[in-house]
Write a protein that holds these residues in place. Structure first.
Motif, PDB file in Angstrom:
ATOM      1  N   ILE A  22       0.838  -1.202   0.000  1.00 12.34           N
ATOM      2  CA  ILE A  22       0.000   0.000   0.000  1.00 12.34           C
ATOM      3  C   ILE A  22       0.869   1.247   0.000  1.00 12.34           C
ATOM      4  N   ALA A  23       1.906   1.273   0.830  1.00 12.91           N
ATOM      5  CA  ALA A  23       2.763   2.458   0.918  1.00 12.91           C
ATOM      6  C   ALA A  23       3.538   2.681  -0.369  1.00 12.91           C
ATOM      7  N   GLU A  24       3.903   1.631  -1.039  1.00 13.07           N
ATOM      8  CA  GLU A  24       4.746   1.766  -2.234  1.00 13.07           C
ATOM      9  C   GLU A  24       3.972   2.340  -3.412  1.00 13.07           C
ATOM     10  N   ASP A  25       2.704   1.963  -3.569  1.00 12.07           N
ATOM     11  CA  ASP A  25       1.896   2.413  -4.705  1.00 12.07           C
ATOM     12  C   ASP A  25       0.890   3.442  -4.204  1.00 12.07           C
ATOM     13  N   ARG A  26       1.041   4.700  -4.654  1.00 14.84           N
ATOM     14  CA  ARG A  26       0.156   5.767  -4.161  1.00 14.84           C
ATOM     15  C   ARG A  26      -1.312   5.502  -4.494  1.00 14.84           C
ATOM     16  N   ARG A  27      -1.554   4.702  -5.517  1.00 16.69           N
ATOM     17  CA  ARG A  27      -2.956   4.422  -5.852  1.00 16.69           C
ATOM     18  C   ARG A  27      -3.658   3.683  -4.721  1.00 16.69           C
ATOM     19  N   TYR A  28      -2.895   2.908  -3.939  1.00 20.89           N
ATOM     20  CA  TYR A  28      -3.492   2.156  -2.836  1.00 20.89           C
ATOM     21  C   TYR A  28      -3.671   2.993  -1.575  1.00 20.89           C
ATOM     22  N   TRP A  29      -3.164   4.220  -1.605  1.00 23.40           N
ATOM     23  CA  TRP A  29      -3.323   5.057  -0.413  1.00 23.40           C
ATOM     24  C   TRP A  29      -4.793   5.376  -0.131  1.00 23.40           C
ATOM     25  N   MET A  30      -5.655   5.242  -1.158  1.00 20.47           N
ATOM     26  CA  MET A  30      -7.085   5.496  -0.953  1.00 20.47           C
ATOM     27  C   MET A  30      -7.706   4.462  -0.027  1.00 20.47           C
ATOM     28  N   ILE A  31      -7.097   3.271   0.063  1.00 24.08           N
ATOM     29  CA  ILE A  31      -7.683   2.223   0.909  1.00 24.08           C
ATOM     30  C   ILE A  31      -7.696   2.636   2.370  1.00 24.08           C
ATOM     31  N   PRO A  32      -6.527   3.003   2.959  1.00 20.55           N
ATOM     32  CA  PRO A  32      -6.602   3.437   4.365  1.00 20.55           C
ATOM     33  C   PRO A  32      -7.408   4.723   4.535  1.00 20.55           C
ATOM     34  N   LEU A  33      -7.345   5.618   3.511  1.00 21.02           N
ATOM     35  CA  LEU A  33      -8.142   6.844   3.632  1.00 21.02           C
ATOM     36  C   LEU A  33      -9.634   6.520   3.625  1.00 21.02           C
ATOM     37  N   MET A  34     -10.023   5.595   2.743  1.00 27.30           N
ATOM     38  CA  MET A  34     -11.433   5.180   2.729  1.00 27.30           C
ATOM     39  C   MET A  34     -11.798   4.480   4.032  1.00 27.30           C
ATOM     40  N   LEU A  35     -10.858   3.687   4.565  1.00 27.23           N
ATOM     41  CA  LEU A  35     -11.121   3.015   5.845  1.00 27.23           C
ATOM     42  C   LEU A  35     -11.317   4.040   6.955  1.00 27.23           C
ATOM     43  N   TRP A  36     -10.372   5.015   7.007  1.00 23.75           N
ATOM     44  CA  TRP A  36     -10.535   6.060   8.024  1.00 23.75           C
ATOM     45  C   TRP A  36     -11.825   6.855   7.789  1.00 23.75           C
ATOM     46  N   THR A  37     -12.149   7.118   6.528  1.00 25.92           N
ATOM     47  CA  THR A  37     -13.386   7.847   6.222  1.00 25.92           C
ATOM     48  C   THR A  37     -14.598   7.070   6.704  1.00 25.92           C
ATOM     49  N   ALA A  38     -14.582   5.718   6.460  1.00 23.95           N
ATOM     50  CA  ALA A  38     -15.706   4.887   6.906  1.00 23.95           C
ATOM     51  C   ALA A  38     -15.809   4.881   8.423  1.00 23.95           C
ATOM     52  N   MET A  39     -14.644   4.794   9.092  1.00 24.41           N
ATOM     53  CA  MET A  39     -14.669   4.751  10.555  1.00 24.41           C
ATOM     54  C   MET A  39     -15.135   6.084  11.135  1.00 24.41           C
ATOM     55  N   VAL A  40     -14.566   7.167  10.617  1.00 26.09           N
ATOM     56  CA  VAL A  40     -14.972   8.483  11.121  1.00 26.09           C
ATOM     57  C   VAL A  40     -16.422   8.762  10.759  1.00 26.09           C
ATOM     58  N   GLY A  41     -16.811   8.362   9.542  1.00 25.71           N
ATOM     59  CA  GLY A  41     -18.207   8.563   9.136  1.00 25.71           C
ATOM     60  C   GLY A  41     -19.164   7.765   9.997  1.00 25.71           C
TER      61      GLY A  41
END
Length: 708
Positions: A22-41
């Motif tokens: 995930i850290a190596e490919d910036r395209r996968y950075w949306m996964i933790p952001l979406m996870l945090w978004t889901a949790m915060v949401g």
């Protein structure tokens, strides 16, 4: 029975690998952001829902409180069977109350009307509505008072009560949101009096009490709480997202750095591996070359361990010693080939050089000794024994067959004796001209002792009379490995100059490119002097020292050939001394000789170095000018000669006077014989004499007739 265990991945390794990807490919950075978004949401939704439930509970409590108060008043009224109050503008008799005692007279002619629970509820609802934004409505599906008809929401609630619902509470959305609460009214015993005619019985649901109010403050508080929660969650989301992105960026940077370091390390490993391969290949190649060098060496080579046993040998060693490999390997070298001296006496082990080499690790050398071959014959050798490199035990023995060298040394000694005792002067010098050897005849010839010559240079005994070009040819020839022969002029210790017939030969006793040079000399000084005297007598006039007719003839031939080749004009003068016979007869032959010598000098004074003046005999002279610029120049020279000859001659206290007659003939390269040229010059000279002398004449064909 053996069981094969499958590879079980470590969950932490899987998690670490996932994080790395995930850290190596910036395209996968949306996964933790979406996870945090889901949790915060989710947290935001849960907070909002909790706030809404809290608002609903507050509103429900308020509605239940109001309903409870109204219901308590109704119960009190019903318990007392209704209450009577004075009639007035605000309180008129209830037209829907069917009671014979609805109005009664009160004290002081006051009319009292009966207020039943329903009528009291309506009055309380009006008071509550006037004092607040709360509406209390008594309603039923079968109302007696038309004002108690249920609206749509109340109707649905009443029907739900009939189905067993205990109450209903709801936020009704619209232009103005309303919280509505309704609880069913049950028929009690005290209610039968008024409602029995409607067919109700105890326990039936006869209607409901509805409480409605606008939750402005509650909704405003709910909105503020939601906004605060939204701000907090947004800040948390931004912080967590920024931290996540920063962390992922840091991890990515570390991963890329580690990867770059790994790739660099891989490159270094590959490079080092390649270098090791090259080194191994080079070492193998070097070992093969060394083996080839050892096997192809012209020296015998033996490897000996510290016990003196042979461990390896090259072909030359086997060839020289006459043993095969099996006989040498494992044999004690000293006992096999070095057991006795050249005269056959056993060697003393205590002083044996070879023993010191392999036993003590000493480096030893023997320049003249013998090994014993397989046939029991002596082999003259020179050997060197060297210990192996540090950390290894053993000795390498290299030996050379010196039979040819000993023969050469014998021949050299014989030759040296011949040179030393022979009559010919001999020197040996190196490429720098430094004398390394001089035999006694050479020392006697030059007058130097041997110790003065050894170390001196060839140049130090040069007289300076030999031209530099001769020495250039001398060095160029012998350095090209060729024999040089020629004549050199050398200066003796006492200053005498000798002419030496010299022969120099380059030699190399070792067959290398370094040469020394052997020079043999012959003193030809006296012979050359005698030869020069004979030549001078044959070619020069003994009285004047000028070239005679023979030499003049040779130079004339050369001048004519040069004129013919270069197409240039040359001039020939014949000069006869007028009045010489008178001087010779009157003053004597000595005076005549003085005139001839002085006349020759005066003529030569006006000629160039390339010109020739010769005495042909008697009082006749000739001048050869091989390269004439113009006839006028020749005429000028002739005039100067005539003027010079006309000057008085000092004859030792007496004075003599003569004159000269000059005839001039030119040769311009035509096909004309040499004799013809001489004849024309002679004709011109006699023409000058007929004119009275002291003049010159150029040849003219008309002179031929006059001479005839």
């Amino acid at each position: 029975m053996a069981h094969r265990k499958g590879h079980v991945s470590d969950p932490w390794d899987v998690f670490g690998d996932l994080i790395s990807r995930i850290a190596e490919d910036r395209r996968y950075w949306m996964i933790p952001l979406m996870l945090w978004t889901a949790m915060v949401g989710s947290s935001l939704w849960w907070g909002w829902r909790t706030t809404e439930l809290h608002t609903e509970n507050m509103a429900l409590g308020q509605a239940k409180y109001i309903e409870g108060m109204v219901e308590a008043v109704r119960s009190w009224n019903a318990f007392h069977g209704g209450v009577y109050v004075p009639t007035g503008p605000e309180t008129q008799p209830n037209p829907y109350l069917k009671d014979p005692h609805r109005e009664i007279d009160g004290p002081g002619n006051t009319v009292l009307t009966k207020v039943n629970p329903a009528f009291m509820t309506r009055q309380l609802a009006e008071l509550i509505r006037d004092k607040s934004d709360t509406t209390v409505h008594l309603t039923s599906l079968k109302p007696i008072n038309p004002g108690n008809f249920a609206d749509a929401w109340e109707t649905a609630a009443l029907k739900a009560f009939e189905q067993g619902s205990p109450s209903r509470f709801e936020l009704v959305e619209g232009s103005t949101p309303l919280f509505r609460y309704m609880k069913p009214l049950m028929v009690e015993q005290v209610c039968i009096t008024c409602h029995e005619h409607q067919g109700y019985k105890v326990g039936d649901i006869r209607g409901g009490l509805s409480v409605s109010f606008t939750p402005t403050e509650l909704l405003a508080a709910e909105t503020r709480t939601k906004q605060h929660s939204l701000a907090v969650h947004l800040a948390v989301w931004l912080l967590v997202s920024a931290t996540t992105v920063a962390g992922l960026a840091r991890v990515r940077q570390q991963i890329l750095s580690l990867r770059a370091a790994k790739e660099h390390q891989d490159v270094l490993v590959e490079q080092r591996t390649g270098e090791l391969r090259v080194q191994c290949a080079e070492r193998k190649s070097a070992e093969e070359r060394l083996r080839l060098l050892i096997d192809s060496s012209g020296q015998g080579i033996l490897a000996i361990n510290r016990h003196g046993v042979c461990t390896d040998c090259n072909p030359m060693a086997r060839q020289l010693l006459g043993y095969d490999r099996e006989a040498l390997i494992g044999a004690h070298v000293r006992d096999l080939i070095y057991y006795a001296t050249p005269d056959g006496q056993p060697r003393d082990v205590r002083t044996c050089a070879m023993t010191r080499a392999f036993r003590n690790g000493e480096a030893v050398q023997e320049t003249d000794t013998v090994f014993w071959t397989a046939e029991g014959q002596t082999l003259p050798v020179e050997f060197n024994a060297h210990p192996l490199a540090a950390g290894e035990q053993g000795t390498v023995l290299l030996f050379t067959d010196i039979r040819d060298r000993k023969k050469a040394e014998l021949q050299l000694r014989t030759l040296s004796n011949a040179v030393e005792r022979g009559p010919a002067p001999v020197t040996i010098f190196d490429d720098d001209g430094v004398i390394q050897y001089a035999n006694q005849p050479f020392c006697d010839l030059m007058g130097y002792p041997a110790d003065k010559l050894i170390g001196a240079t060839i140049a130090s005994i040069q007289s300076g009379e030999t031209e530099a070009s001769v020495y250039d040819d001398f060095w160029r020839t012998i350095r090209a490995n060729r024999v040089w022969r020629g004549e050199l002029s050398s200066k003796c210790h006492d200053g005498r100059v000798l002419l030496l017939n010299t022969s120099v030969s380059p030699i190399s006793s070792t067959g290398s490119s370094d040469f020394v040079y052997v020079a043999l000399f012959e003193d030809i000084t006296e012979r050359r002097r005698e030869e020069d005297d004979v030549w001078c007598q044959a070619n020069f006039d003994a009285l004047t020292g000028l070239p005679n007719r023979n030499l003049f003839q040779d130079r004339l031939v050369q001048a004519v050939e040069q004129s013919r080749r270069n197409k240039r004009t040359m001039a020939l003068m014949y000069i006869d001394l007028d009045g010489f016979k008178k001087v010779n007869d009157t003053l004597g032959h000595a005076a005549g000789d003085m005139v001839l010598k002085e006349a020759g000098d005066r003529i030569a004074a006006y000629l160039r170095s390339t010109d020739t003046v010769a005495r042909l005999g008697g009082d006749e002279f000739a001048v050869l000018v091989p390269a004439t610029v113009s006839p006028r120049e020749i005429e000028f020279v002739a005039e100067r000669i005539l003027l010079s000859l006309a000057q008085p001659f000092d004859l030792g206290g007496q004075t003599g006077k003569i004159a000269g007659s000059v005839g001039i003939a030119f040769y311009s390269g035509e096909d004309e014989s040499l004799d013809r040229l001489v004849h024309r010059a002679d004709i011109a000279m006699y023409a000058a004499k007929r004119h009275g002398g002291s003049v010159f004449r150029l040849y003219d064909p008309k002179m031929e007739a006059a001479s005839g």
